[in-house]
Design an enzyme around this catalytic site. Structure first.
Site, PDB file in Angstrom:
ATOM      1  N   HIS A  91      -4.750  -3.347   6.471  1.00  0.00           N
ATOM      2  CA  HIS A  91      -4.528  -3.608   5.039  1.00  0.00           C
ATOM      3  C   HIS A  91      -5.880  -4.000   4.438  1.00  0.00           C
ATOM      4  O   HIS A  91      -6.206  -5.168   4.274  1.00  0.00           O
ATOM      5  CB  HIS A  91      -3.499  -4.726   4.864  1.00  0.00           C
ATOM      6  CG  HIS A  91      -3.398  -5.194   3.444  1.00  0.00           C
ATOM      7  ND1 HIS A  91      -2.932  -4.405   2.429  1.00  0.00           N
ATOM      8  CD2 HIS A  91      -3.735  -6.374   2.848  1.00  0.00           C
ATOM      9  CE1 HIS A  91      -2.978  -5.065   1.288  1.00  0.00           C
ATOM     10  NE2 HIS A  91      -3.473  -6.269   1.524  1.00  0.00           N
ATOM     11  N   ASP A 132       0.837  -1.208   0.000  1.00  0.00           N
ATOM     12  CA  ASP A 132       0.000   0.000   0.000  1.00  0.00           C
ATOM     13  C   ASP A 132       0.873   1.260   0.000  1.00  0.00           C
ATOM     14  O   ASP A 132       0.573   2.241  -0.670  1.00  0.00           O
ATOM     15  CB  ASP A 132      -0.928  -0.016   1.218  1.00  0.00           C
ATOM     16  CG  ASP A 132      -1.689  -1.322   1.323  1.00  0.00           C
ATOM     17  OD1 ASP A 132      -2.443  -1.631   0.394  1.00  0.00           O
ATOM     18  OD2 ASP A 132      -1.499  -2.055   2.315  1.00  0.00           O
TER      19      ASP A 132
END
Ligand code: NAX
Length: 326
Positions: A186, A158
């Site tokens: 996440h 990410d």
């Protein structure tokens, strides 16, 4: 004599496993002066595929690859390892609810958490298999003799996705982007923080004038990038995930340059109002001696505080779903 690091990789015959193993074996995770002993774990039905992967690894004749062992038993695979990369778990299938994925994969991390007690006394555990924050929480709680600081879950993909977005928008190379934080889970509640990130040492909000994009589409794009890749490719991110796992370990092992930070999920110490013990992604620095800590003084505006809280609440809900496994 060169040092040897023993590293376990679970789900080693899977897509991420296939992408990461040659990179570990060629020295990209532990450096050019460290030998690597691979301990590979798979499910019984994937052992034949794993044998094929081992043949390929041998055929690469990697000078740093000292040995390879394979097993379908976590106790064997984790025996004596210094690093455990916990990648193996069932990926989410079409139409599957996140809660079902959590219940399906959670038990894997009970058994593997207990098996980590067989690892070397300095073991570090990294969870990639989803839902990675909550799976890491389960593993950590089932390996109570191992200091909780040793567990992390991967949000580096990410972070890298955010860096790529910012670099493209600003028309600069990705190496100009630094200090990107991924806050939280996440998942789609994560908060990719451009407000405190920098481009060539300058605040991103000074360099990119489209603040609506920074507070809107940029965030959504990163949050939904995994789904976008599945839609385009027909399967989930593999080599970018493997690459992020390399970056994750390199950052945790190395000394973070002055003024910089990187993101990973670790057990919260209560920083930024996050409930203690949750596996929450934070800005971190590492000291190069195997220790890492949360950067404490990053300013969060009301917009950020709200997002940081929403992701914590999602993690609290996930913990509730697996409370019998903790
Ligand atoms: P694959 O389905 O290609 O491979 C998974 C492998 O794990 C399979 O070979 C399977 O046999 C093995 N496995 C399953 N249960 C196991 C167990 N109990 N012990 C040992 N091995 C086991 O999936 P892949 O694309 O490699 O993804 C692996 C995991 O990473 C998934 O959970 C996926 O959702 C997760 N991801 C996490 C990311 C992150 O940023 N944290 C990004 C990429 C990826 O989505």
């Amino acid at each position: 004599m060169a040092q040897t690091i023993h590293v376990a990789v679970t789900g080693a015959a899977g897509s991420i496993g296939y992408a990461i193993l040659p990179r570990i074996a060629s020295g990209q995770m532990f450096g050019p002066d460290t030998n690597v002993a691979l301990h590979l774990l798979e499910l019984p039905q994937a052992m034949s595929a794993l044998e094929g992967v081992v043949m390929e690894l041998n055929d690469c004749a990697f000078p740093l690859l000292e040995s390879i062992s394979i097993s379908d038993q976590p106790d064997d695979a984790f025996d004596g390892v210094n690093w455990a990369l916990m990648i193996g778990s069932k990926p989410r299938t079409k139409g599957m609810e996140r809660a079902d994925l959590i219940r399906d994969n959670g038990p894997i991390f009970v058994g593997q958490g207990k098996a980590l007690l067989k690892a070397a006394s300095d073991v570090r555990a990294v969870v990639v298999g989803n839902p990675c924050n909550t799976n890491a929480l389960i593993a950590m709680n089932n390996a109570k003799d191992i200091p909780k600081e040793r567990f992390s879950a991967m949000t580096r993909l990410d972070q890298n996705r955010t860096m790529a977005q910012l670099a493209t928008k600003a028309g600069v190379g990705v190496s100009a982007v630094s200090n990107v934080t991924i806050w939280g889970n996440h998942s789609t509640t994560q908060y990719p923080d451009a407000k405190n990130a920098k481009i060539n040492g300058q605040p991103v909000f000074d360099v990119i004038s489209d603040h609506d994009w920074l507070r809107g589409d940029m965030i959504t794009k990163v949050q939904k990038r995994g789904a976008e890749i599945i839609a385009a490719r027909g399967s989930s991110s593999a080599f970018s995930a493997a690459n992020a796992a390399i970056d994750h370990v390199v950052s945790l092992r190395g000394k973070t340059p002055e003024g910089h930070w990187f993101s990973a999920a670790i057990a919260s110490d209560g920083s930024y109002g996050i409930e203690e013990g949750l596996l929450y992604s934070y800005p971190l620095t590492a000291d190069g001696q195997g220790n890492w800590s949360i950067v404490k003084d990053i300013p969060l505006d009301d917009f950020a505080k709200e997002k940081v809280k929403i992701s914590m609440e999602e993690l609290q809900k996930e913990r509730e779903i697996v409370k019998d496994l903790l």
